[in-house]
Design a protein around this motif. Structure first.
Motif, mmCIF file in Angstrom:
data_model
loop_
_atom_site.group_PDB
_atom_site.id
_atom_site.type_symbol
_atom_site.label_atom_id
_atom_site.label_comp_id
_atom_site.label_asym_id
_atom_site.label_seq_id
_atom_site.Cartn_x
_atom_site.Cartn_y
_atom_site.Cartn_z
ATOM 1 N N ASP A 142 -6.773 4.163 4.089
ATOM 2 C CA ASP A 142 -6.127 4.061 2.777
ATOM 3 C C ASP A 142 -5.183 5.215 2.525
ATOM 4 O O ASP A 142 -4.347 5.150 1.636
ATOM 5 N N THR A 173 -0.097 9.733 -4.853
ATOM 6 C CA THR A 173 -0.274 8.453 -5.533
ATOM 7 C C THR A 173 0.531 8.417 -6.825
ATOM 8 O O THR A 173 0.477 9.349 -7.624
ATOM 9 N N ASP A 198 0.837 6.377 -2.033
ATOM 10 C CA ASP A 198 0.458 5.049 -2.505
ATOM 11 C C ASP A 198 1.061 4.757 -3.874
ATOM 12 O O ASP A 198 1.428 5.670 -4.618
ATOM 13 N N ASN A 231 0.006 2.602 0.693
ATOM 14 C CA ASN A 231 -0.508 1.314 0.243
ATOM 15 C C ASN A 231 0.041 0.943 -1.123
ATOM 16 O O ASN A 231 0.512 1.805 -1.875
ATOM 17 N N ALA A 251 -0.598 0.547 6.572
ATOM 18 C CA ALA A 251 -0.518 0.367 5.120
ATOM 19 C C ALA A 251 -0.935 -1.055 4.755
ATOM 20 O O ALA A 251 -0.820 -1.983 5.563
#
Length: 279
Positions: free
Chosen positions: A119, A171, A190, A208, A229
């Protein structure tokens, strides 16, 4: 007595690293090139507009019509910064005003990390950034293809507000639905969207993508070539999904077991695999 100040120089040279999309030519025929490029740009929407292009002509045995090709790419808003070619093909390209570049223009690879960290995986793939020839088509109604993905955009484009939260350095969290025409890019990490991604909206991440709501627009994960991903959504009904340059245009409804269902999208070799998530 004060020393006289030195004048500010009018220019300076500094090192720079430039990532570019690599457009790999498999044919010199004008009709074939124009038809393929038009189709792929129509499918990709605005994702590749204004992305720097390096033309890779090393697979060709005969030169294309270089002035015509440059004009075609200009009309598609794809600025050409150089060419990869050899022999007489390179001579012809340079005569048309193109600059020869070496393979440093291609994306460098990075070492993979362990599967348990998938992840956060940031593995790079050499095939991202090239346009492959034959599309792989695991489903009749929606073909899977390989094409370049953007890697020169800013950290995020589209509107952002105080509710858009960088959860960590890796993120980006968007706490609102995305309307048609909006485009968000999470660079080096992400992307989490809490809300719907409307038809005509685009979400891109180097890592991701998680969409907690209907995914109806375009979603590109692994934008810098990360084949590990993944794309997660609670309701899958997209226009286009892509991972590390392998993309699938969804022109008709997906299979009943994944359409409008919670789903996971990941790469399986050179194909996209879509799996329903049990909820």
């Amino acid at each position: 007595m004060n020393a006289p100040s030195r004048p500010t120089p009018a220019l300076d040279f500094k090192s720079a690293t430039l990532y570019a999309l690599r457009l790999v030519l498999h044919s010199h025929e004008q009709a074939a090139i124009e038809a393929e490029l038009t189709q792929r740009m129509d499918h990709a929407g605005s994702l590749f507009r204004q992305e720097p292009i390096v033309i890779d002509a090393r697979l060709l045995e005969q030169s294309p019509n270089w002035p015509w090709l440059l004009e075609l790419l200009r009309r598609q808003q794809l600025p050409v910064i150089g060419v990869l070619a050899e022999g007489t093909l390179l001579d012809d390209a340079q005569a048309a005003g193109l600059t020869a570049v070496d393979t440093a223009a291609e994306r460098p690879a990075r070492a993979p990390v362990a599967e348990e960290n998938a992840d956060r995986d940031q593995t790079a793939s050499a095939h991202a950034g090239s346009v492959q020839g034959k599309p792989a088509a695991p489903k009749k109604q929606a073909a899977t293809n390989t094409m370049p993905v953007p890697d020169t955009a800013a950290s995020a484009t589209g509107e952002q507000s105080a509710t858009d939260t960088p959860l960590s350095a890796d993120t980006l969290v968007i706490n609102r639905p995305l309307r048609s025409g909006q485009r968000i890019y999470a660079r080096n990490g992400d992307l989490i969207v809490v809300g719907m991604v409307s038809q005509g909206a685009e979400v891109i991440a180097d890592g991701n993508i998680h969409v907690y709501g209907p995914l109806r627009g375009k979603a590109m994960a692994g934008a810098r070539g990360n084949p590990s991903a993944r794309i997660f959504t609670t309701c899958l009904e997209p226009e286009l999904v892509a991972i590390a340059g392998v993309y699938r245009v969804v022109e008709n409804a997906l299979e009943p077991d994944v359409h409008q269902r919670a789903a996971l999208i990941q790469l399986d070799g050179e194909h996209l695999r879509i799996t329903a998530l049990n909820t």
